[in-house]
Scaffold this motif. Structure first.
Motif, PDB file in Angstrom:
ATOM      1  N   THR A   1      32.587  10.332  17.253  1.00  0.00           N
ATOM      2  CA  THR A   1      33.706  10.940  17.995  1.00  0.00           C
ATOM      3  C   THR A   1      33.605  12.457  17.996  1.00  0.00           C
ATOM      4  OG1 THR A   1      35.106   9.095  17.291  1.00  0.00           O
ATOM      5  CG2 THR A   1      36.225  11.056  18.138  1.00  0.00           C
ATOM      6  N   LEU A   2      33.422  13.038  16.813  1.00  0.00           N
ATOM      7  CA  LEU A   2      33.398  14.501  16.715  1.00  0.00           C
ATOM      8  C   LEU A   2      32.201  15.103  17.456  1.00  0.00           C
ATOM      9  CD1 LEU A   2      34.439  14.968  12.957  1.00  0.00           C
ATOM     10  CD2 LEU A   2      35.862  15.279  15.011  1.00  0.00           C
ATOM     11  N   SER A   3      31.058  14.452  17.384  1.00  0.00           N
ATOM     12  CA  SER A   3      29.870  15.014  18.053  1.00  0.00           C
ATOM     13  C   SER A   3      30.015  14.918  19.569  1.00  0.00           C
ATOM     14  CB  SER A   3      28.598  14.322  17.565  1.00  0.00           C
ATOM     15  OG  SER A   3      28.664  12.930  17.779  1.00  0.00           O
TER      16      SER A   3
ATOM     17  N   SER B   1      25.419   1.337  19.413  1.00  0.00           N
ATOM     18  CA  SER B   1      26.675   0.882  20.013  1.00  0.00           C
ATOM     19  C   SER B   1      27.831   1.823  19.651  1.00  0.00           C
ATOM     20  CB  SER B   1      26.992  -0.540  19.542  1.00  0.00           C
ATOM     21  OG  SER B   1      27.058  -0.590  18.124  1.00  0.00           O
ATOM     22  N   ILE B   2      27.809   2.369  18.442  1.00  0.00           N
ATOM     23  CA  ILE B   2      28.905   3.257  18.009  1.00  0.00           C
ATOM     24  C   ILE B   2      28.890   4.562  18.794  1.00  0.00           C
ATOM     25  CG2 ILE B   2      29.787   4.636  16.067  1.00  0.00           C
ATOM     26  CD1 ILE B   2      28.959   2.376  14.210  1.00  0.00           C
ATOM     27  N   ILE B   3      27.716   5.143  18.960  1.00  0.00           N
ATOM     28  CA  ILE B   3      27.669   6.424  19.671  1.00  0.00           C
ATOM     29  C   ILE B   3      27.953   6.210  21.161  1.00  0.00           C
ATOM     30  CG2 ILE B   3      25.156   6.507  20.068  1.00  0.00           C
ATOM     31  CD1 ILE B   3      25.349   9.539  19.367  1.00  0.00           C
TER      32      ILE B   3
ATOM     33  N   ASN C   1      34.098   6.807  26.036  1.00  0.00           N
ATOM     34  CA  ASN C   1      35.550   6.943  25.855  1.00  0.00           C
ATOM     35  C   ASN C   1      36.170   7.676  27.045  1.00  0.00           C
ATOM     36  OD1 ASN C   1      38.006   8.642  24.913  1.00  0.00           O
ATOM     37  ND2 ASN C   1      37.824   7.037  23.362  1.00  0.00           N
ATOM     38  N   GLY C   2      37.255   7.103  27.579  1.00  0.00           N
ATOM     39  CA  GLY C   2      37.857   7.653  28.797  1.00  0.00           C
ATOM     40  C   GLY C   2      38.526   9.002  28.607  1.00  0.00           C
TER      41      GLY C   2
ATOM     42  N   LYS D   1      31.582  10.438  30.345  1.00  0.00           N
ATOM     43  CA  LYS D   1      31.353   9.683  31.580  1.00  0.00           C
ATOM     44  C   LYS D   1      31.424  10.590  32.806  1.00  0.00           C
ATOM     45  CE  LYS D   1      34.348   6.230  31.121  1.00  0.00           C
ATOM     46  NZ  LYS D   1      35.009   4.929  31.395  1.00  0.00           N
ATOM     47  N   THR D   2      30.616  10.261  33.810  1.00  0.00           N
ATOM     48  CA  THR D   2      30.634  11.023  35.060  1.00  0.00           C
ATOM     49  C   THR D   2      30.909  10.112  36.253  1.00  0.00           C
ATOM     50  OG1 THR D   2      28.291  10.620  35.449  1.00  0.00           O
ATOM     51  CG2 THR D   2      28.860  12.615  34.226  1.00  0.00           C
ATOM     52  N   GLY D   3      30.974   8.812  36.009  1.00  0.00           N
ATOM     53  CA  GLY D   3      31.069   7.863  37.111  1.00  0.00           C
ATOM     54  C   GLY D   3      29.706   7.291  37.471  1.00  0.00           C
TER      55      GLY D   3
END
Lengths: 300, 300
Positions: free
Chosen positions: B82-84, B104-106, B112-113, B118-120
């Motif tokens: 999360t932090l990275s 899977s974790i990274i 995460n929305g 994410k860029t689509g």
């Protein structure tokens, strides 16, 4: 084991005869000439008699009176395919070889219900690679015939390849059904099929080999890579036969070995009453000879 | 072009920062140490602060006071991911690198929305290979991320790879959608998809490259093989980017190049707001460095 050793083994076989469909072609006769020089077979040549003889007079005079060669007139490629297949089904010849005609024409004759070479098994392509740095042959199947085989087809493709490996002296080949990962992932059919193929092997449905998978290519061929992934066992990294999940993966592996790894190859079609050599124009003379040797060793 | 030349190019970039999720690992810190020595980036390390510092004291004392390194405490792998990711989405870092945690974790943090990357666009894997005997880099996509991409996904996978090729200085890469044959066969989806991708390129739906296919691997990379098949043109045999039809074909090509052809490789995930380096334990230190260089060059 090397591909050259297959030629030596093939030369010790008694009297194998190869029927060549559409043999009136310089490159085809070159392959015939080399195979005769190596002492691995006699040849029945099917094509227009005059064209074969003209080519022999020009380029292969030593073949004209060779007792290892017989010429059989055929009117066209369809007739040449029919006659050469009949020579095999009648027992006059033991191997079928494609000359200068379309693959579809010779396969149509092979699959003919009356005089063809069907056995009820599916036909599949088996390639034997000699890869620099590897001290064993690597059999790759099926890189050319079956587009997207299902589980049942894969089982038969393995059986066909195992028969070829046995013929080459690999008594209990290790078969790796390849996938992108070495764990079972329900979203990846090659991994679930691999698990089923292992079970079929353990239950006696696939005999004469040890099936271990799913495996990624590195874990199948490299003991070091298998150990790094924690895959330990007597088969890890020691595959003899690589079952590819689809024709694209197979073709890419085949071409990668040829063009990037400088491998040598011989290949046959298995599953018919006799081995079939389907070489193409882009195959080297050496590769055609290795294919013939593999076919002769695979005569049942 | 060589992979080493990418390191030289990357070293000329101004101030790239890499956020490393779960960095308290000897091999991860080794890669960080080498990258700093090559002058290609600064690093934000996310993990248990004490464990990172203990490892540095034992094995990497030169990193302790390095101005190229900052340590950021994370309580566990999920927190480190999360932090990275947040460090990248906030602009503090420009590349995300996976350390010692599950992919899977990274990826969950990346997708995460709220704070993700994410860029689509879809995420896809791009590998740059240096193959002995080839004087250009060969980009292979997608060998690791998308299992069985459809036509739309393939178009985006090409766009992602084209961006990476541009970043490496290949101004108009030639893209070969690979298949088992070089003709369109309605029974083989990779051949019909290839035809559509060529049309999409000609109609401006895929830009910055020349798409030519379907091609078998040999016709894509060897001008001689292309000529033998009668495939003539300015692109035949000159592909820079090889689009594989499925993950199995890609993984097999990837592993074949590594294990049979002694190729070197660097790889990244494209399609997110920033390049992502997803190296695994089995990657060499050299390969991790090439991946970092490719990622740094691919910063938008």
């Amino acid at each position: 084991m090397t591909l050259d050793s297959l030629i030596v083994q093939a030369a010790s076989k008694k009297g194998p005869v190869v029927a060549v469909a559409s043999a009136a072609d310089r490159e085809v006769l070159e392959a015939v000439s080399v195979a005769i020089a190596k002492g691995i077979a006699s040849f029945m040549l099917f094509d227009d008699e005059k064209r074969i003889k003209d080519l022999m007079h020009t380029d292969f005079p030593h073949l004209i009176d060779s007792e290892k060669v017989s010429i059989h007139h055929a009117e066209d490629t369809i007739n040449a395919a029919t006659l050469s297949v009949k020579a095999v089904s009648s027992g006059s010849a033991h191997v079928l070889m494609k000359g200068n005609l379309a693959t579809s024409i010779i396969l149509k004759a092979v699959l003919n219900g009356e005089y063809g070479l069907k056995t009820g098994k599916i036909l599949s392509h088996v390639a034997a690679f000699e890869v620099p740095g590897y001290n064993r042959l690597l059999f790759v199947t099926d890189a050319a015939m079956n587009i997207a085989p299902d589980l049942e087809a894969k089982a038969q493709i393995i059986r066909n390849a195992v028969a070829a490996a046995h013929a080459c002296g690999v008594s209990e080949p290790i078969v790796a059904p390849l996938a992108a990962v070495e764990t079972v992932n329900p979203a990846m059919v090659p991994t679930t099929d691999a698990a089923s193929l292992v079970a079929m092997n353990r239950r006696g449905q696939i005999l004469g080999c040890i099936v271990d998978g799913p495996l990624a290519l590195d874990n199948a061929v490299s003991e070091k890579a298998a150990a790094q992934k924690g895959i330990i066992g007597e088969t890890a990294g020691k595959a003899d036969i690589l079952l590819v999940p689809n024709i694209e993966a197979g073709n890419i592996l085949y071409k990668s070995l040829m063009y990037f790894a400088n491998a040598k190859v011989g290949a046959i079609i298995q599953g018919a009453k006799a081995p079939i050599v389907l070489t193409s124009r882009t195959d080297s003379a050496e590769s055609k000879l290795y294919s013939l040797a593999l076919a002769i060793l695979s005569i049942k």
